[in-house]
Every structure is written in structure tokens, then in C-alpha cells.
Design a protein around this motif. Sequence first.
Motif, PDB file in Angstrom:
ATOM      1  N   GLY A   1      76.861 -16.260  84.854  1.00 35.67           N
ATOM      2  CA  GLY A   1      76.626 -17.588  85.401  1.00 35.67           C
ATOM      3  C   GLY A   1      77.869 -18.454  85.383  1.00 35.67           C
ATOM      4  N   SER A   2      77.644 -19.751  85.228  1.00 37.01           N
ATOM      5  CA  SER A   2      78.700 -20.754  85.346  1.00 37.01           C
ATOM      6  C   SER A   2      78.650 -21.735  84.180  1.00 37.01           C
ATOM      7  CB  SER A   2      78.496 -21.518  86.657  1.00 37.01           C
ATOM      8  OG  SER A   2      79.282 -22.683  86.700  1.00 37.01           O
ATOM      9  N   ASP A   3      79.812 -22.273  83.823  1.00 30.81           N
ATOM     10  CA  ASP A   3      79.831 -23.321  82.797  1.00 30.81           C
ATOM     11  C   ASP A   3      79.908 -24.716  83.404  1.00 30.81           C
ATOM     12  OD1 ASP A   3      82.497 -23.370  83.641  1.00 30.81           O
ATOM     13  OD2 ASP A   3      83.298 -23.564  81.618  1.00 30.81           O
TER      14      ASP A   3
ATOM     15  N   ALA B   1      81.422 -27.421  66.496  1.00 30.87           N
ATOM     16  CA  ALA B   1      82.139 -27.293  67.762  1.00 30.87           C
ATOM     17  C   ALA B   1      82.538 -25.828  67.915  1.00 30.87           C
ATOM     18  CB  ALA B   1      83.371 -28.185  67.772  1.00 30.87           C
ATOM     19  N   ILE B   2      82.035 -25.171  68.966  1.00 29.89           N
ATOM     20  CA  ILE B   2      82.271 -23.746  69.159  1.00 29.89           C
ATOM     21  C   ILE B   2      83.011 -23.553  70.482  1.00 29.89           C
ATOM     22  CG2 ILE B   2      81.191 -21.478  69.367  1.00 29.89           C
ATOM     23  CD1 ILE B   2      78.711 -22.792  67.944  1.00 29.89           C
ATOM     24  N   PRO B   3      84.311 -23.241  70.418  1.00 33.24           N
ATOM     25  CA  PRO B   3      85.038 -23.001  71.660  1.00 33.24           C
ATOM     26  C   PRO B   3      84.559 -21.705  72.302  1.00 33.24           C
ATOM     27  CG  PRO B   3      86.420 -22.510  69.767  1.00 33.24           C
ATOM     28  CD  PRO B   3      85.139 -23.077  69.238  1.00 33.24           C
ATOM     29  N   TYR B   4      84.648 -21.650  73.617  1.00 29.40           N
ATOM     30  CA  TYR B   4      84.266 -20.429  74.317  1.00 29.40           C
ATOM     31  C   TYR B   4      85.322 -20.077  75.355  1.00 29.40           C
ATOM     32  CZ  TYR B   4      82.744 -23.374  78.227  1.00 29.40           C
ATOM     33  OH  TYR B   4      82.712 -24.273  79.257  1.00 29.40           O
ATOM     34  N   ARG B   5      85.288 -18.810  75.766  1.00 30.11           N
ATOM     35  CA  ARG B   5      86.169 -18.357  76.835  1.00 30.11           C
ATOM     36  C   ARG B   5      85.350 -17.546  77.828  1.00 30.11           C
ATOM     37  NH1 ARG B   5      88.197 -13.022  75.769  1.00 30.11           N
ATOM     38  NH2 ARG B   5      87.583 -12.300  73.709  1.00 30.11           N
TER      39      ARG B   5
ATOM     40  N   ALA C   1      84.792 -26.286  81.543  1.00 28.66           N
ATOM     41  CA  ALA C   1      86.214 -26.017  81.740  1.00 28.66           C
ATOM     42  C   ALA C   1      86.950 -27.191  82.374  1.00 28.66           C
ATOM     43  CB  ALA C   1      86.399 -24.756  82.582  1.00 28.66           C
ATOM     44  N   ALA C   2      86.232 -27.987  83.175  1.00 23.03           N
ATOM     45  CA  ALA C   2      86.843 -29.147  83.830  1.00 23.03           C
ATOM     46  C   ALA C   2      86.860 -30.389  82.940  1.00 23.03           C
ATOM     47  CB  ALA C   2      86.101 -29.450  85.134  1.00 23.03           C
ATOM     48  N   GLY C   3      86.226 -30.300  81.747  1.00 24.35           N
ATOM     49  CA  GLY C   3      86.181 -31.436  80.835  1.00 24.35           C
ATOM     50  C   GLY C   3      84.955 -32.313  80.989  1.00 24.35           C
ATOM     51  N   ALA C   4      84.047 -31.968  81.891  1.00 23.69           N
ATOM     52  CA  ALA C   4      82.804 -32.732  82.062  1.00 23.69           C
ATOM     53  C   ALA C   4      81.829 -32.357  80.944  1.00 23.69           C
ATOM     54  CB  ALA C   4      82.174 -32.448  83.416  1.00 23.69           C
TER      55      ALA C   4
ATOM     56  N   PRO D   1      81.728 -34.718  68.353  1.00 24.79           N
ATOM     57  CA  PRO D   1      82.967 -35.505  68.303  1.00 24.79           C
ATOM     58  C   PRO D   1      83.561 -35.577  69.707  1.00 24.79           C
ATOM     59  CG  PRO D   1      83.317 -33.286  67.477  1.00 24.79           C
ATOM     60  CD  PRO D   1      81.840 -33.425  67.740  1.00 24.79           C
ATOM     61  N   ALA D   2      84.725 -36.173  69.830  1.00 26.15           N
ATOM     62  CA  ALA D   2      85.390 -36.222  71.133  1.00 26.15           C
ATOM     63  C   ALA D   2      85.403 -34.820  71.722  1.00 26.15           C
ATOM     64  CB  ALA D   2      86.807 -36.753  70.961  1.00 26.15           C
ATOM     65  N   SER D   3      85.015 -34.706  72.963  1.00 21.93           N
ATOM     66  CA  SER D   3      84.823 -33.398  73.583  1.00 21.93           C
ATOM     67  C   SER D   3      86.130 -32.738  73.986  1.00 21.93           C
ATOM     68  CB  SER D   3      83.938 -33.553  74.817  1.00 21.93           C
ATOM     69  OG  SER D   3      82.693 -34.073  74.432  1.00 21.93           O
ATOM     70  N   SER D   4      86.155 -31.416  73.814  1.00 18.94           N
ATOM     71  CA  SER D   4      87.273 -30.592  74.254  1.00 18.94           C
ATOM     72  C   SER D   4      86.766 -29.634  75.317  1.00 18.94           C
ATOM     73  CB  SER D   4      87.827 -29.767  73.089  1.00 18.94           C
ATOM     74  OG  SER D   4      88.336 -30.597  72.087  1.00 18.94           O
ATOM     75  N   PRO D   5      87.519 -29.433  76.412  1.00 16.83           N
ATOM     76  CA  PRO D   5      87.069 -28.491  77.432  1.00 16.83           C
ATOM     77  C   PRO D   5      86.772 -27.115  76.844  1.00 16.83           C
ATOM     78  CG  PRO D   5      88.912 -29.759  78.241  1.00 16.83           C
ATOM     79  CD  PRO D   5      88.774 -30.076  76.773  1.00 16.83           C
TER      80      PRO D   5
END
Length: 136
Positions: A46-48, A25-29, A83-86, A12-16
Motif C-alpha cells: 500500500g501507501s503511506d 516513535a517508530i521510524p519506518y522505511r 514521507a512528505a511530512g503530513a 512529539p514533534a513529528s518526523s517524516p
Amino acid sequence: PAPAPAPDPAPPASSPRTLYIGGAAIPYRDVRGGTTPDAGAGLWLGSDDTADGSWGYFVGHNPGPFAPVKTLGCGSTITLCDAAGATRTYIVRDVFTIETTATWKTIAGRVTGYGESLVLQTCTGDGATNTIVVAA
């Protein structure tokens, strides 16, 4: 001939700070240096960043929020909204099982040679092994 498998559903529409796996959709921190979060997933190493040419290592619980990882096979897709929304979609290249006692040194050579990529880790459910998924 058998029909071709259906493609993974589009996210669906992406969330950062969200992973999209098999329609979930699995949010992460960011938990680098910490423990696996009880809710959602964690960026463990690593990096997101979806465009830095490197890898991000995500962890989560199964049973629990990372259960969809167990449904992935080679050719499956994973979409990451960083995290930047990309947003970027990755294709699973490898799936394997390791003992829970395995160290980063044990698997680093197998999971870091893909350039821009994701590594996902979750419990297999037997208490002795973890599933590792590599997508690039």
C-alpha cells in the motif's frame, strides 16, 4: 463511576516516515516486496500517504520495535507522519490474530474496506500467530 481512561499521549514533534504508537516513535522505511526490517518498521504494502484515501500496511518485530502494537485496542490512536511530512491520527477499529501461515488473500477483505487507513502486523510472541491492527 470509574474514571474515563486517559487519552493516548500526543506524539512529539513529528518526523517524516514515523509511526507514533502509545507514546513510542517508530521510524519506518519502504520495504515493499522485501522483508521486515530489524530496526523500526516497514511499509510492506500500500501507501503511506495520509490523504490518498487508501491503506498502508506496516510490519515490525515483537519483541522489538513494534512491541507497542500489542498494547493497542479498539479506540486507541496511532499517528502517522508520512514521507512528505503530513501527519494524520487514526483510531483503531479492529484487532485480531492470524496464523503466521495466513496469506494476504486470507485477510485482504477484512483490512482494506476502511478507506484512508493503516494496517499494522507484528508477531504475538508465540511463533505461530501474528497480531493485526486496523486503524482508520
